[in-house]
Design a protein around this motif. Structure first.
Motif, PDB file in Angstrom:
ATOM      1  N   LEU A 181     -75.674-123.195  90.546  1.00 18.93           N
ATOM      2  CA  LEU A 181     -74.836-123.236  90.820  1.00 18.93           C
ATOM      3  C   LEU A 181     -74.124-122.185  89.637  1.00 18.93           C
ATOM      4  N   SER A 182     -75.448-121.396  89.456  1.00 12.57           N
ATOM      5  CA  SER A 182     -74.615-120.322  87.563  1.00 12.57           C
ATOM      6  C   SER A 182     -74.868-119.098  87.922  1.00 12.57           C
ATOM      7  N   ASP A 183     -74.070-117.740  87.684  1.00 11.01           N
ATOM      8  CA  ASP A 183     -74.506-116.951  87.284  1.00 11.01           C
ATOM      9  C   ASP A 183     -75.722-115.867  87.597  1.00 11.01           C
ATOM     10  N   ASP A 184     -76.218-114.701  88.172  1.00  7.90           N
ATOM     11  CA  ASP A 184     -77.496-114.442  87.775  1.00  7.90           C
ATOM     12  C   ASP A 184     -77.322-114.313  86.329  1.00  7.90           C
ATOM     13  N   GLY A 185     -76.837-113.614  85.716  1.00  8.78           N
ATOM     14  CA  GLY A 185     -77.342-112.994  84.192  1.00  8.78           C
ATOM     15  C   GLY A 185     -76.966-113.792  83.688  1.00  8.78           C
ATOM     16  N   ARG A 186     -76.633-115.234  83.518  1.00  6.85           N
ATOM     17  CA  ARG A 186     -76.297-116.568  83.308  1.00  6.85           C
ATOM     18  C   ARG A 186     -78.028-116.979  82.834  1.00  6.85           C
ATOM     19  N   ILE A 187     -78.978-117.093  84.783  1.00 10.74           N
ATOM     20  CA  ILE A 187     -79.999-118.025  85.286  1.00 10.74           C
ATOM     21  C   ILE A 187     -81.059-117.016  84.066  1.00 10.74           C
ATOM     22  N   GLN A 188     -80.935-115.576  83.964  1.00 11.07           N
ATOM     23  CA  GLN A 188     -81.792-114.919  83.266  1.00 11.07           C
ATOM     24  C   GLN A 188     -81.699-115.225  81.270  1.00 11.07           C
ATOM     25  N   ALA A 189     -80.519-115.691  80.969  1.00 11.55           N
ATOM     26  CA  ALA A 189     -80.708-116.280  79.728  1.00 11.55           C
ATOM     27  C   ALA A 189     -80.854-117.271  79.892  1.00 11.55           C
ATOM     28  N   ALA A 190     -81.072-118.554  80.513  1.00 14.77           N
ATOM     29  CA  ALA A 190     -81.431-119.994  80.669  1.00 14.77           C
ATOM     30  C   ALA A 190     -82.999-119.932  80.746  1.00 14.77           C
ATOM     31  N   LEU A 191     -83.298-118.957  81.898  1.00 16.62           N
ATOM     32  CA  LEU A 191     -85.190-119.020  81.748  1.00 16.62           C
ATOM     33  C   LEU A 191     -85.627-118.171  80.611  1.00 16.62           C
ATOM     34  N   ASN A 192     -84.706-116.858  80.039  1.00 12.74           N
ATOM     35  CA  ASN A 192     -85.936-116.717  78.446  1.00 12.74           C
ATOM     36  C   ASN A 192     -85.403-118.267  77.343  1.00 12.74           C
ATOM     37  N   TRP A 193     -84.486-119.275  78.220  1.00 16.88           N
ATOM     38  CA  TRP A 193     -84.948-120.251  76.505  1.00 16.88           C
ATOM     39  C   TRP A 193     -85.627-121.154  76.856  1.00 16.88           C
ATOM     40  N   LEU A 194     -86.006-121.372  78.594  1.00 13.26           N
ATOM     41  CA  LEU A 194     -86.367-122.638  78.962  1.00 13.26           C
ATOM     42  C   LEU A 194     -88.440-121.676  78.593  1.00 13.26           C
ATOM     43  N   ILE A 195     -88.426-120.566  78.900  1.00 12.31           N
ATOM     44  CA  ILE A 195     -90.125-120.186  78.859  1.00 12.31           C
ATOM     45  C   ILE A 195     -89.852-119.982  77.228  1.00 12.31           C
ATOM     46  N   GLY A 196     -89.231-120.079  76.588  1.00 11.74           N
ATOM     47  CA  GLY A 196     -89.623-120.233  74.864  1.00 11.74           C
ATOM     48  C   GLY A 196     -90.018-119.063  74.367  1.00 11.74           C
ATOM     49  N   SER A 197     -89.336-118.620  73.494  1.00 12.52           N
ATOM     50  CA  SER A 197     -89.443-117.088  72.860  1.00 12.52           C
ATOM     51  C   SER A 197     -88.259-117.645  71.718  1.00 12.52           C
ATOM     52  N   LEU A 198     -89.129-115.974  70.784  1.00 19.94           N
ATOM     53  CA  LEU A 198     -89.291-115.835  68.857  1.00 19.94           C
ATOM     54  C   LEU A 198     -88.282-115.228  68.408  1.00 19.94           C
ATOM     55  N   ASN A 199     -88.129-114.299  70.261  1.00 19.21           N
ATOM     56  CA  ASN A 199     -86.773-112.914  70.052  1.00 19.21           C
ATOM     57  C   ASN A 199     -86.161-113.562  69.649  1.00 19.21           C
ATOM     58  N   GLY A 200     -85.613-112.101  68.507  1.00 16.94           N
ATOM     59  CA  GLY A 200     -84.062-112.588  67.933  1.00 16.94           C
ATOM     60  C   GLY A 200     -84.010-113.777  66.745  1.00 16.94           C
ATOM     61  N   ARG A 201     -85.384-114.792  66.534  1.00 13.94           N
ATOM     62  CA  ARG A 201     -84.941-115.358  65.823  1.00 13.94           C
ATOM     63  C   ARG A 201     -85.170-114.677  64.166  1.00 13.94           C
ATOM     64  N   GLY A 202     -83.784-115.567  63.296  1.00 11.38           N
ATOM     65  CA  GLY A 202     -83.553-115.035  61.720  1.00 11.38           C
ATOM     66  C   GLY A 202     -83.615-116.173  61.236  1.00 11.38           C
ATOM     67  N   TRP A 203     -83.215-115.527  59.553  1.00 10.42           N
ATOM     68  CA  TRP A 203     -83.544-116.468  59.204  1.00 10.42           C
ATOM     69  C   TRP A 203     -82.622-118.081  58.613  1.00 10.42           C
ATOM     70  N   ALA A 204     -81.211-117.853  59.625  1.00  9.79           N
ATOM     71  CA  ALA A 204     -80.471-118.798  60.177  1.00  9.79           C
ATOM     72  C   ALA A 204     -81.434-119.935  60.456  1.00  9.79           C
TER      73      ALA A 204
END
Length: 345
Positions: A181-204
């Motif tokens: 039910l979501s937009d294509d751009g948000r689908i890509q962001a959601a899939l990146n999180w579901l797959i698992g990634s450490l890209n962009g992880r910082g000290w916070a």
């Protein structure tokens, strides 16, 4: 005379075990240090070890210092924390459930965290709170599964596993519906999180989840002796004064805290909590006093290596893809090596 020979044989066997375990610890330590050095030096911008050393002391080109302190060091720290948390969480659950198929996601932790994350991403709300929201979702889902697994005699392992499967299936269906039910751009962001990634992880992210993971790692090591007793059988454990319900609740709670904290940093990274404890058990035996801490070290090593492999190519891959590519054949090999691969201890 036969008694003296028996004592001598026992002493030699003890020394052999100590030397073997010392060599294993040394191998893990050397492998982890070598991987850390390569992870610091390799990437889209390759640095020599001397340049890495200079940047660590805030010397040399400012670009190298920025790359090291703002990009690589927090990402490596995140990989170490997430890998250690997933590895120990898998070892704790496999020992508690006496089932080699158990991993941090068996209690629905991934499903709960994934559902909350997908809901926030697809609705485009509270994205800054995504790690914390995923952590809360994982903990609440684990609490629900524990409630489903509770019986009149305490926590039943079979009910716990079945409850986790049922909740995971339900939440997975809701996730799929939200994605459709979501937009294509948000689908890509959601899939990146579901797959698992450490890209962009910082000290916070590291400073937020690090203290929880550190405390849980210590508690997990302290509970390793209890897991050894539980694996002797419920009747014998009770006769030795172990409360089955309280022990399983504590072990499961620590495993949930570890996995939920890991998910809040890196998303849903699979196979680390499943494969690493199997590999450790293969080399050190069934003593959880060794399996639990070495699973943490092994998990940190495996995920750091996987993240290094994920970012050295022309296109950076999500680390979850790399762990799946490495973990699947390795797990098949472990199954082939062991006649009874699903025995806990």
């Amino acid at each position: 005379m036969p008694h003296d020979k028996l004592n001598l044989s026992s002493t030699r066997e003890t020394k052999s075990k100590v030397l073997r375990r010392a060599s294993i610890i040394g191998f893990f330590a050397v492998g982890l240090v070598a991987t850390l050095l390569l992870a610091l030096a390799q990437g889209s911008v390759t640095m020599s070890f001397s340049e890495v050393w200079q940047a660590l002391w805030h010397q040399g080109p400012s670009l190298n210092q920025t790359i090291l302190w703002e990009l690589r060091l927090p990402r490596i720290a995140a990989a170490l924390l997430v890998g250690a948390a997933l590895g120990m969480s898998g070892a704790l659950l496999q020992g508690m459930l006496r089932n080699g198929l158990a991993d941090p996601f068996i209690l629905g932790i991934s499903a709960g965290a994934g559902l909350v994350a997908i809901a926030l991403i697809t609705l485009n709300v509270f994205l800054a709170w995504l790690p914390l929201a995923a952590w809360v979702g994982a903990v609440l889902t684990a609490a629900l599964v524990y409630f489903l697994g509770h019986s009149s005699t305490g926590i039943a392992v079979e009910r716990l596993v079945l409850g986790g499967v049922a909740v995971s299936s339900l939440f997975g269906a809701i996730q799929t519906t939200l994605l459709l039910l979501s937009d294509d751009g948000r689908i890509q962001a959601a899939l990146n999180w579901l797959i698992g990634s450490l890209n962009g992880r910082g000290w916070a992210e590291v400073t937020t989840a690090g203290p929880y993971i550190g405390v849980a790692l210590i508690l997990g090591c302290l509970l390793s002796r209890v897991i050894n007793v539980l694996n002797l059988g419920d009747d014998l454990a009770v006769s030795l004064g172990i409360s089955l319900s309280r022990s399983r609740f504590l072990i499961g709670g620590v495993a949930t805290l570890l996995a939920a904290s890991a998910v809040s940093i890196g998303g849903l990274i699979g196979f680390v909590g499943l494969v690493v404890p199997h590999g450790v058990r293969l080399v050190v035996g069934n003593d959880y006093r060794w399996i639990v801490p070495l699973s943490a070290v092994g998990g940190a090593w495996v995920l750091t290596l996987a993240d290094l492999l994920a970012r050295v190519g022309a296109i950076e891959l999500p680390v979850g893809v790399v762990t799946a590519l490495l973990g699947s054949p390795l797990f098949i090999w472990l199954l082939y090596r062991r006649a009874t691969p699903f025995q806990g201890a």
